[in-house]
Design a protein around this motif. Structure first.
Motif, PDB file in Angstrom:
ATOM      1  N   LYS A  45       0.839  -1.197   0.000  1.00 19.79           N
ATOM      2  CA  LYS A  45       0.000   0.000   0.000  1.00 19.79           C
ATOM      3  C   LYS A  45       0.876   1.250   0.000  1.00 19.79           C
ATOM      4  CE  LYS A  45      -3.513  -2.470   2.504  1.00 19.79           C
ATOM      5  NZ  LYS A  45      -4.058  -2.722   3.829  1.00 19.79           N
ATOM      6  N   SER A  46       0.452   2.230  -0.770  1.00 27.85           N
ATOM      7  CA  SER A  46       1.220   3.464  -0.891  1.00 27.85           C
ATOM      8  C   SER A  46       0.262   4.606  -1.205  1.00 27.85           C
ATOM      9  CB  SER A  46       2.252   3.322  -2.005  1.00 27.85           C
ATOM     10  OG  SER A  46       1.594   3.149  -3.247  1.00 27.85           O
ATOM     11  N   PHE A  47       0.824   5.794  -1.324  1.00 27.97           N
ATOM     12  CA  PHE A  47       0.061   6.945  -1.784  1.00 27.97           C
ATOM     13  C   PHE A  47       0.951   7.743  -2.722  1.00 27.97           C
ATOM     14  CE2 PHE A  47       1.968   7.966   2.274  1.00 27.97           C
ATOM     15  CZ  PHE A  47       2.531   9.221   2.083  1.00 27.97           C
ATOM     16  N   ILE A  48       0.329   8.609  -3.488  1.00 28.17           N
ATOM     17  CA  ILE A  48       1.064   9.385  -4.485  1.00 28.17           C
ATOM     18  C   ILE A  48       1.025  10.856  -4.100  1.00 28.17           C
ATOM     19  CG2 ILE A  48       1.161  10.080  -6.907  1.00 28.17           C
ATOM     20  CD1 ILE A  48      -0.032   7.352  -7.610  1.00 28.17           C
ATOM     21  N   VAL A  49       2.201  11.473  -4.113  1.00 27.32           N
ATOM     22  CA  VAL A  49       2.324  12.915  -3.892  1.00 27.32           C
ATOM     23  C   VAL A  49       2.884  13.490  -5.182  1.00 27.32           C
ATOM     24  CG1 VAL A  49       3.450  14.720  -2.548  1.00 27.32           C
ATOM     25  CG2 VAL A  49       2.721  12.612  -1.413  1.00 27.32           C
ATOM     26  N   GLY A  50       2.115  14.329  -5.823  1.00 25.59           N
ATOM     27  CA  GLY A  50       2.517  14.817  -7.139  1.00 25.59           C
ATOM     28  C   GLY A  50       2.483  13.658  -8.116  1.00 25.59           C
ATOM     29  N   ARG A  51       3.640  13.292  -8.629  1.00 25.64           N
ATOM     30  CA  ARG A  51       3.721  12.141  -9.532  1.00 25.64           C
ATOM     31  C   ARG A  51       4.575  11.030  -8.951  1.00 25.64           C
ATOM     32  NH1 ARG A  51       5.740  14.330 -15.019  1.00 25.64           N
ATOM     33  NH2 ARG A  51       5.386  12.169 -15.594  1.00 25.64           N
ATOM     34  N   ARG A  52       4.861  11.091  -7.671  1.00 25.48           N
ATOM     35  CA  ARG A  52       5.777  10.128  -7.064  1.00 25.48           C
ATOM     36  C   ARG A  52       5.100   9.316  -5.971  1.00 25.48           C
ATOM     37  NH1 ARG A  52      10.729  11.425  -9.068  1.00 25.48           N
ATOM     38  NH2 ARG A  52      11.037  13.591  -9.671  1.00 25.48           N
ATOM     39  N   TYR A  53       5.449   8.033  -5.939  1.00 24.42           N
ATOM     40  CA  TYR A  53       4.943   7.155  -4.893  1.00 24.42           C
ATOM     41  C   TYR A  53       5.646   7.445  -3.582  1.00 24.42           C
ATOM     42  CZ  TYR A  53       2.444   4.015  -8.073  1.00 24.42           C
ATOM     43  OH  TYR A  53       1.563   3.485  -8.965  1.00 24.42           O
ATOM     44  N   ARG A  54       4.888   7.364  -2.508  1.00 15.09           N
ATOM     45  CA  ARG A  54       5.416   7.423  -1.151  1.00 15.09           C
ATOM     46  C   ARG A  54       4.878   6.206  -0.421  1.00 15.09           C
ATOM     47  NH1 ARG A  54       8.999  10.079  -2.908  1.00 15.09           N
ATOM     48  NH2 ARG A  54       8.920  12.314  -3.028  1.00 15.09           N
ATOM     49  N   ILE A  55       5.768   5.497   0.258  1.00  9.21           N
ATOM     50  CA  ILE A  55       5.397   4.233   0.871  1.00  9.21           C
ATOM     51  C   ILE A  55       5.718   4.283   2.364  1.00  9.21           C
ATOM     52  CG2 ILE A  55       5.698   1.733   0.805  1.00  9.21           C
ATOM     53  CD1 ILE A  55       7.165   3.626  -2.038  1.00  9.21           C
ATOM     54  N   PRO A  56       4.704   4.196   3.227  1.00  7.54           N
ATOM     55  CA  PRO A  56       4.984   4.128   4.660  1.00  7.54           C
ATOM     56  C   PRO A  56       5.784   2.860   4.986  1.00  7.54           C
ATOM     57  CG  PRO A  56       2.700   4.723   4.276  1.00  7.54           C
ATOM     58  CD  PRO A  56       3.281   4.324   2.946  1.00  7.54           C
ATOM     59  N   LYS A  57       6.776   3.019   5.827  1.00 11.23           N
ATOM     60  CA  LYS A  57       7.638   1.898   6.198  1.00 11.23           C
ATOM     61  C   LYS A  57       6.814   0.750   6.795  1.00 11.23           C
ATOM     62  CE  LYS A  57      10.628   2.792   9.475  1.00 11.23           C
ATOM     63  NZ  LYS A  57      11.839   3.226  10.205  1.00 11.23           N
ATOM     64  N   LEU A  58       5.770   1.069   7.513  1.00 11.78           N
ATOM     65  CA  LEU A  58       4.913   0.052   8.110  1.00 11.78           C
ATOM     66  C   LEU A  58       4.283  -0.843   7.041  1.00 11.78           C
ATOM     67  CD1 LEU A  58       3.727  -1.028  10.733  1.00 11.78           C
ATOM     68  CD2 LEU A  58       1.879   0.602  10.470  1.00 11.78           C
ATOM     69  N   ASN A  59       3.931  -0.281   5.877  1.00 11.17           N
ATOM     70  CA  ASN A  59       3.339  -1.078   4.801  1.00 11.17           C
ATOM     71  C   ASN A  59       4.344  -2.069   4.218  1.00 11.17           C
ATOM     72  OD1 ASN A  59       1.092   0.426   5.262  1.00 11.17           O
ATOM     73  ND2 ASN A  59       1.197   1.590   3.381  1.00 11.17           N
ATOM     74  N   ILE A  60       5.607  -1.702   4.187  1.00  8.95           N
ATOM     75  CA  ILE A  60       6.642  -2.622   3.708  1.00  8.95           C
ATOM     76  C   ILE A  60       6.812  -3.758   4.707  1.00  8.95           C
ATOM     77  CG2 ILE A  60       9.091  -2.860   3.133  1.00  8.95           C
ATOM     78  CD1 ILE A  60       8.923   0.081   2.151  1.00  8.95           C
ATOM     79  N   LEU A  61       6.779  -3.442   5.994  1.00 10.81           N
ATOM     80  CA  LEU A  61       6.874  -4.488   7.018  1.00 10.81           C
ATOM     81  C   LEU A  61       5.681  -5.431   6.952  1.00 10.81           C
ATOM     82  CD1 LEU A  61       8.170  -2.323   9.976  1.00 10.81           C
ATOM     83  CD2 LEU A  61       9.462  -4.015   8.672  1.00 10.81           C
ATOM     84  N   GLU A  62       4.501  -4.886   6.691  1.00 14.77           N
ATOM     85  CA  GLU A  62       3.313  -5.734   6.548  1.00 14.77           C
ATOM     86  C   GLU A  62       3.449  -6.659   5.339  1.00 14.77           C
ATOM     87  OE1 GLU A  62      -0.015  -3.087   6.397  1.00 14.77           O
ATOM     88  OE2 GLU A  62       0.063  -2.684   8.547  1.00 14.77           O
ATOM     89  N   TYR A  63       3.972  -6.150   4.251  1.00  6.40           N
ATOM     90  CA  TYR A  63       4.181  -6.972   3.061  1.00  6.40           C
ATOM     91  C   TYR A  63       5.164  -8.100   3.358  1.00  6.40           C
ATOM     92  CZ  TYR A  63       5.853  -8.429  -1.503  1.00  6.40           C
ATOM     93  OH  TYR A  63       6.226  -9.175  -2.592  1.00  6.40           O
ATOM     94  N   LEU A  64       6.235  -7.800   4.048  1.00  8.83           N
ATOM     95  CA  LEU A  64       7.208  -8.839   4.384  1.00  8.83           C
ATOM     96  C   LEU A  64       6.618  -9.890   5.298  1.00  8.83           C
ATOM     97  CD1 LEU A  64      10.373  -6.627   4.913  1.00  8.83           C
ATOM     98  CD2 LEU A  64       9.894  -8.168   3.002  1.00  8.83           C
ATOM     99  N   ASP A  65       5.706  -9.497   6.169  1.00  7.56           N
ATOM    100  CA  ASP A  65       5.015 -10.448   7.039  1.00  7.56           C
ATOM    101  C   ASP A  65       4.137 -11.383   6.207  1.00  7.56           C
ATOM    102  OD1 ASP A  65       2.492 -10.400   9.587  1.00  7.56           O
ATOM    103  OD2 ASP A  65       4.336 -11.573   9.545  1.00  7.56           O
TER     104      ASP A  65
END
Length: 72
Positions: A45-65
């Motif tokens: 899960k991420s969000f877009i600011v302007g034209r760039r993705y921003r990814i909360p570190k917690l979402n990366i940890l959830e993906y790894l889980d």
């Protein structure tokens, strides 16, 4: 591992919200194409600011889980 514990122990050198390049490093050096595929499919899960993705570190940890559970 609990998410709060993992958050405090893993990826401490990275900010709370990372960009695609940082996410690639966190996931073991995956290529940009794979990273964008994960983001566009919603697996990370991420969000877009302007034209760039921003990814909360917690979402990366959830993906790894999720990866850990599917291989067990």
């Amino acid at each position: 591992m609990e998410s709060q514990t993992a958050y405090k122990l893993l990826f401490t050198d990275y900010p709370d919200v990372v960009n695609v390049e940082q996410m690639c490093e966190m996931l073991g050096g995956i290529c940009d194409k794979t990273a964008y595929r994960l983001l566009k499919s919603g697996k990370i899960k991420s969000f877009i600011v302007g034209r760039r993705y921003r990814i909360p570190k917690l979402n990366i940890l959830e993906y790894l889980d999720l990866i850990e559970k599917s291989t067990a």
